[in-house]
Write a protein that holds these residues in place. Sequence first.
Motif, PDB file in Angstrom:
ATOM      1  N   ALA A 103      -2.904  15.078 -10.047  1.00 21.44           N
ATOM      2  CA  ALA A 103      -2.158  15.837 -11.063  1.00 21.44           C
ATOM      3  C   ALA A 103      -2.568  15.451 -12.481  1.00 21.44           C
ATOM      4  CB  ALA A 103      -0.665  15.611 -10.875  1.00 21.44           C
ATOM      5  N   GLY A 104      -3.540  14.523 -12.609  1.00 26.74           N
ATOM      6  CA  GLY A 104      -4.020  14.123 -13.923  1.00 26.74           C
ATOM      7  C   GLY A 104      -3.168  13.079 -14.626  1.00 26.74           C
ATOM      8  N   GLN A 105      -2.267  12.428 -13.879  1.00 25.71           N
ATOM      9  CA  GLN A 105      -1.404  11.427 -14.478  1.00 25.71           C
ATOM     10  C   GLN A 105      -2.124  10.077 -14.554  1.00 25.71           C
ATOM     11  OE1 GLN A 105       1.484  11.697 -15.804  1.00 25.71           O
ATOM     12  NE2 GLN A 105       2.505  13.489 -14.976  1.00 25.71           N
ATOM     13  N   PRO A 106      -2.056   9.390 -15.692  1.00 25.85           N
ATOM     14  CA  PRO A 106      -2.602   8.027 -15.747  1.00 25.85           C
ATOM     15  C   PRO A 106      -1.691   7.084 -14.964  1.00 25.85           C
ATOM     16  CG  PRO A 106      -1.554   8.591 -17.824  1.00 25.85           C
ATOM     17  CD  PRO A 106      -1.534   9.842 -16.993  1.00 25.85           C
ATOM     18  N   VAL A 107      -2.286   6.266 -14.112  1.00 31.32           N
ATOM     19  CA  VAL A 107      -1.513   5.414 -13.202  1.00 31.32           C
ATOM     20  C   VAL A 107      -1.931   3.959 -13.381  1.00 31.32           C
ATOM     21  CG1 VAL A 107      -0.971   4.919 -10.789  1.00 31.32           C
ATOM     22  CG2 VAL A 107      -1.303   7.287 -11.515  1.00 31.32           C
ATOM     23  N   ARG A 108      -0.933   3.100 -13.403  1.00 34.11           N
ATOM     24  CA  ARG A 108      -1.162   1.652 -13.373  1.00 34.11           C
ATOM     25  C   ARG A 108      -0.454   1.115 -12.141  1.00 34.11           C
ATOM     26  NH1 ARG A 108       0.761  -1.144 -18.606  1.00 34.11           N
ATOM     27  NH2 ARG A 108      -1.052   0.013 -19.381  1.00 34.11           N
ATOM     28  N   VAL A 109      -1.166   0.345 -11.329  1.00 34.07           N
ATOM     29  CA  VAL A 109      -0.567  -0.197 -10.114  1.00 34.07           C
ATOM     30  C   VAL A 109      -0.309  -1.684 -10.305  1.00 34.07           C
ATOM     31  CG1 VAL A 109      -1.661   1.529  -8.650  1.00 34.07           C
ATOM     32  CG2 VAL A 109      -2.801  -0.653  -9.008  1.00 34.07           C
ATOM     33  N   LEU A 110       0.811  -2.129  -9.782  1.00 31.45           N
ATOM     34  CA  LEU A 110       1.185  -3.541  -9.851  1.00 31.45           C
ATOM     35  C   LEU A 110       0.775  -4.211  -8.550  1.00 31.45           C
ATOM     36  CD1 LEU A 110       2.739  -5.566 -11.736  1.00 31.45           C
ATOM     37  CD2 LEU A 110       4.704  -5.167 -10.238  1.00 31.45           C
ATOM     38  N   LEU A 111      -0.123  -5.175  -8.635  1.00 33.93           N
ATOM     39  CA  LEU A 111      -0.605  -5.891  -7.462  1.00 33.93           C
ATOM     40  C   LEU A 111      -0.315  -7.373  -7.612  1.00 33.93           C
ATOM     41  CD1 LEU A 111      -4.144  -4.279  -7.010  1.00 33.93           C
ATOM     42  CD2 LEU A 111      -2.011  -3.580  -5.923  1.00 33.93           C
ATOM     43  N   ARG A 112       0.084  -7.999  -6.516  1.00 35.61           N
ATOM     44  CA  ARG A 112       0.226  -9.447  -6.547  1.00 35.61           C
ATOM     45  C   ARG A 112      -1.115 -10.084  -6.245  1.00 35.61           C
ATOM     46  NH1 ARG A 112       3.901 -10.114  -1.082  1.00 35.61           N
ATOM     47  NH2 ARG A 112       2.371  -9.283   0.409  1.00 35.61           N
ATOM     48  N   SER A 113      -1.307 -11.287  -6.753  1.00 39.08           N
ATOM     49  CA  SER A 113      -2.574 -11.982  -6.563  1.00 39.08           C
ATOM     50  C   SER A 113      -2.830 -12.231  -5.079  1.00 39.08           C
ATOM     51  CB  SER A 113      -2.550 -13.315  -7.320  1.00 39.08           C
ATOM     52  OG  SER A 113      -3.763 -14.006  -7.140  1.00 39.08           O
ATOM     53  N   SER A 114      -4.040 -11.882  -4.633  1.00 38.81           N
ATOM     54  CA  SER A 114      -4.390 -12.039  -3.220  1.00 38.81           C
ATOM     55  C   SER A 114      -5.903 -12.162  -3.085  1.00 38.81           C
ATOM     56  CB  SER A 114      -3.897 -10.839  -2.409  1.00 38.81           C
ATOM     57  OG  SER A 114      -4.382 -10.874  -1.085  1.00 38.81           O
ATOM     58  N   PRO A 115      -6.375 -12.984  -2.127  1.00 40.63           N
ATOM     59  CA  PRO A 115      -7.823 -13.094  -1.903  1.00 40.63           C
ATOM     60  C   PRO A 115      -8.415 -11.859  -1.235  1.00 40.63           C
ATOM     61  CG  PRO A 115      -6.627 -14.377  -0.266  1.00 40.63           C
ATOM     62  CD  PRO A 115      -5.607 -13.883  -1.255  1.00 40.63           C
ATOM     63  N   ASN A 116      -7.570 -11.006  -0.690  1.00 41.24           N
ATOM     64  CA  ASN A 116      -8.043  -9.802   0.002  1.00 41.24           C
ATOM     65  C   ASN A 116      -8.145  -8.623  -0.961  1.00 41.24           C
ATOM     66  OD1 ASN A 116      -7.929 -11.213   2.489  1.00 41.24           O
ATOM     67  ND2 ASN A 116      -5.733 -10.771   2.642  1.00 41.24           N
ATOM     68  N   SER A 117      -9.061  -7.726  -0.676  1.00 38.31           N
ATOM     69  CA  SER A 117      -9.211  -6.525  -1.486  1.00 38.31           C
ATOM     70  C   SER A 117      -8.006  -5.609  -1.277  1.00 38.31           C
ATOM     71  CB  SER A 117     -10.490  -5.767  -1.112  1.00 38.31           C
ATOM     72  OG  SER A 117     -11.626  -6.570  -1.348  1.00 38.31           O
ATOM     73  N   PRO A 118      -7.421  -5.077  -2.344  1.00 40.69           N
ATOM     74  CA  PRO A 118      -6.241  -4.206  -2.193  1.00 40.69           C
ATOM     75  C   PRO A 118      -6.600  -2.895  -1.525  1.00 40.69           C
ATOM     76  CG  PRO A 118      -7.014  -4.193  -4.459  1.00 40.69           C
ATOM     77  CD  PRO A 118      -7.817  -5.241  -3.746  1.00 40.69           C
TER      78      PRO A 118
ATOM     79  N   LEU B 123       1.268   8.486  -2.787  1.00 36.73           N
ATOM     80  CA  LEU B 123       1.819   8.812  -4.099  1.00 36.73           C
ATOM     81  C   LEU B 123       0.774   8.659  -5.195  1.00 36.73           C
ATOM     82  CD1 LEU B 123       4.182   9.455  -5.995  1.00 36.73           C
ATOM     83  CD2 LEU B 123       4.738   7.001  -5.987  1.00 36.73           C
ATOM     84  N   VAL B 124       0.023   7.564  -5.165  1.00 35.69           N
ATOM     85  CA  VAL B 124      -1.007   7.337  -6.184  1.00 35.69           C
ATOM     86  C   VAL B 124      -2.059   8.439  -6.140  1.00 35.69           C
ATOM     87  CG1 VAL B 124      -2.911   5.806  -6.837  1.00 35.69           C
ATOM     88  CG2 VAL B 124      -0.648   4.847  -6.345  1.00 35.69           C
ATOM     89  N   ARG B 125      -2.420   8.857  -4.940  1.00 38.29           N
ATOM     90  CA  ARG B 125      -3.419   9.925  -4.801  1.00 38.29           C
ATOM     91  C   ARG B 125      -2.910  11.220  -5.438  1.00 38.29           C
ATOM     92  NH1 ARG B 125      -3.271  10.355   0.213  1.00 38.29           N
ATOM     93  NH2 ARG B 125      -2.244  12.378   0.417  1.00 38.29           N
ATOM     94  N   HIS B 126      -1.662  11.569  -5.192  1.00 39.80           N
ATOM     95  CA  HIS B 126      -1.098  12.798  -5.752  1.00 39.80           C
ATOM     96  C   HIS B 126      -0.959  12.701  -7.268  1.00 39.80           C
ATOM     97  CE1 HIS B 126       0.055  15.432  -2.352  1.00 39.80           C
ATOM     98  NE2 HIS B 126       0.038  14.303  -1.647  1.00 39.80           N
ATOM     99  N   LEU B 127      -0.545  11.562  -7.775  1.00 36.85           N
ATOM    100  CA  LEU B 127      -0.428  11.389  -9.224  1.00 36.85           C
ATOM    101  C   LEU B 127      -1.781  11.552  -9.902  1.00 36.85           C
ATOM    102  CD1 LEU B 127       2.021   8.347  -9.407  1.00 36.85           C
ATOM    103  CD2 LEU B 127       2.507  10.680 -10.146  1.00 36.85           C
ATOM    104  N   SER B 128      -2.814  10.967  -9.294  1.00 37.83           N
ATOM    105  CA  SER B 128      -4.154  11.076  -9.857  1.00 37.83           C
ATOM    106  C   SER B 128      -4.651  12.511  -9.831  1.00 37.83           C
ATOM    107  CB  SER B 128      -5.121  10.168  -9.089  1.00 37.83           C
ATOM    108  OG  SER B 128      -6.436  10.295  -9.572  1.00 37.83           O
TER     109      SER B 128
ATOM    110  N   VAL C 249      -7.441   4.059 -11.288  1.00 41.50           N
ATOM    111  CA  VAL C 249      -6.147   3.488 -11.667  1.00 41.50           C
ATOM    112  C   VAL C 249      -6.367   2.231 -12.497  1.00 41.50           C
ATOM    113  CG1 VAL C 249      -4.915   4.360  -9.641  1.00 41.50           C
ATOM    114  CG2 VAL C 249      -5.993   2.105  -9.547  1.00 41.50           C
ATOM    115  N   GLU C 250      -5.405   1.927 -13.340  1.00 40.20           N
ATOM    116  CA  GLU C 250      -5.366   0.629 -13.986  1.00 40.20           C
ATOM    117  C   GLU C 250      -4.677  -0.355 -13.039  1.00 40.20           C
ATOM    118  OE1 GLU C 250      -3.661   0.456 -17.831  1.00 40.20           O
ATOM    119  OE2 GLU C 250      -4.817   2.151 -18.627  1.00 40.20           O
ATOM    120  N   VAL C 251      -5.041  -1.622 -13.157  1.00 40.09           N
ATOM    121  CA  VAL C 251      -4.458  -2.634 -12.279  1.00 40.09           C
ATOM    122  C   VAL C 251      -3.811  -3.721 -13.121  1.00 40.09           C
ATOM    123  CG1 VAL C 251      -4.918  -4.400 -10.538  1.00 40.09           C
ATOM    124  CG2 VAL C 251      -6.091  -2.192 -10.407  1.00 40.09           C
ATOM    125  N   ALA C 252      -2.566  -4.037 -12.805  1.00 35.14           N
ATOM    126  CA  ALA C 252      -1.867  -5.174 -13.409  1.00 35.14           C
ATOM    127  C   ALA C 252      -1.558  -6.160 -12.289  1.00 35.14           C
ATOM    128  CB  ALA C 252      -0.587  -4.721 -14.092  1.00 35.14           C
TER     129      ALA C 252
END
Length: 315
Positions: free
Chosen positions: A22-37, A15-20, A45-48
């Motif tokens: 299409a030129g849509q600005p995307v912010r993804v919600l990530l939980r704190s983790s020691p591993n790379s998302p 979904l994120v790939r398709h939104l990008s 993308v923006e990251v929150a």
Amino acid sequence: MILVTGATGFIGRALVRHLSEAGQPVRVLLRSSPNSPRLPRGVPVEVAVASLNDERAIRAALRGVDQIYHLTSAGSEGRRGNLLKTDIEGTRILAQAAASAAIERLIFLSHIGADRASAFPIQKSKGIAEEHIRKSGAPYTIIRSSVVFGAEDHFTNNLARLLRTAPGFFPIPSNGRTLIQPLWVEDLVTCLLWALQNPDMANQTYEIGGAESFTLRQVLEVLMNITHARRWLVPLPNPWMRALLVMLDASIPNFNISTYWLDYVAFNRTCPVDNMPRIFGLMPARFGYRLDYLARKPWYSDLPEKIQKTLKLSR
């Protein structure tokens, strides 16, 4: 701005790939983790960073956001996941925050068979989450999907891997007659995108599935033909099958078959096959035509590509 939860999952990445694209600005919600998302490579993308259970952090992540795709679920995490905390309470907090922030639309990905009265944890949690969204006051669209497949899925890939390693036989729950309606991930993502663009779909719930239905046994037969791994399919009662999955999950590192997997195949997961063409004007892909990613390729098939990469690096 579109906020996507569950962006590191199989469906979320598509979904994120398709939104990008299409030129849509995307912010993804990530939980704190020691591993790379596990986000799509090369996609801006923006990251929150926030937990779904942290109301203050969620409200901060929604600043400047117009629409939300809510895909997060603990179902794929098996015994390590917490359906109450993630799917139920997390959805309630997000929906309430979305209503307070006057979000234009919250699109929630649910499952066919979602019902708060269900005896199965996955379906019960999705049913309760749907109720929280409807009561929140935020404009919503709920898409209930059948089992989703694609090149990075946890459904066909894990079954194919287990078939290859199975010692001559393969256990299946009960008699394997449960009906499944596999839905290609690209078709699902297209429906998710179109739902956001159609104002008439606000405050509605839709069920979509693939172009055809198969029994679980037939799905395994298709996968065995593609992987050339013929196995004797042995029916096991559901309690024994659940115990086997729990044991394997506890003893095998990175065992990717969720202990909730039986919830997905415990009853028929189907809807009318004309739902997608009728609602979205899209003819879903056939299951057997989109499984090339499971076929083993000869070791030399990607040799030219590897040589080209090596030559570029050496320049």
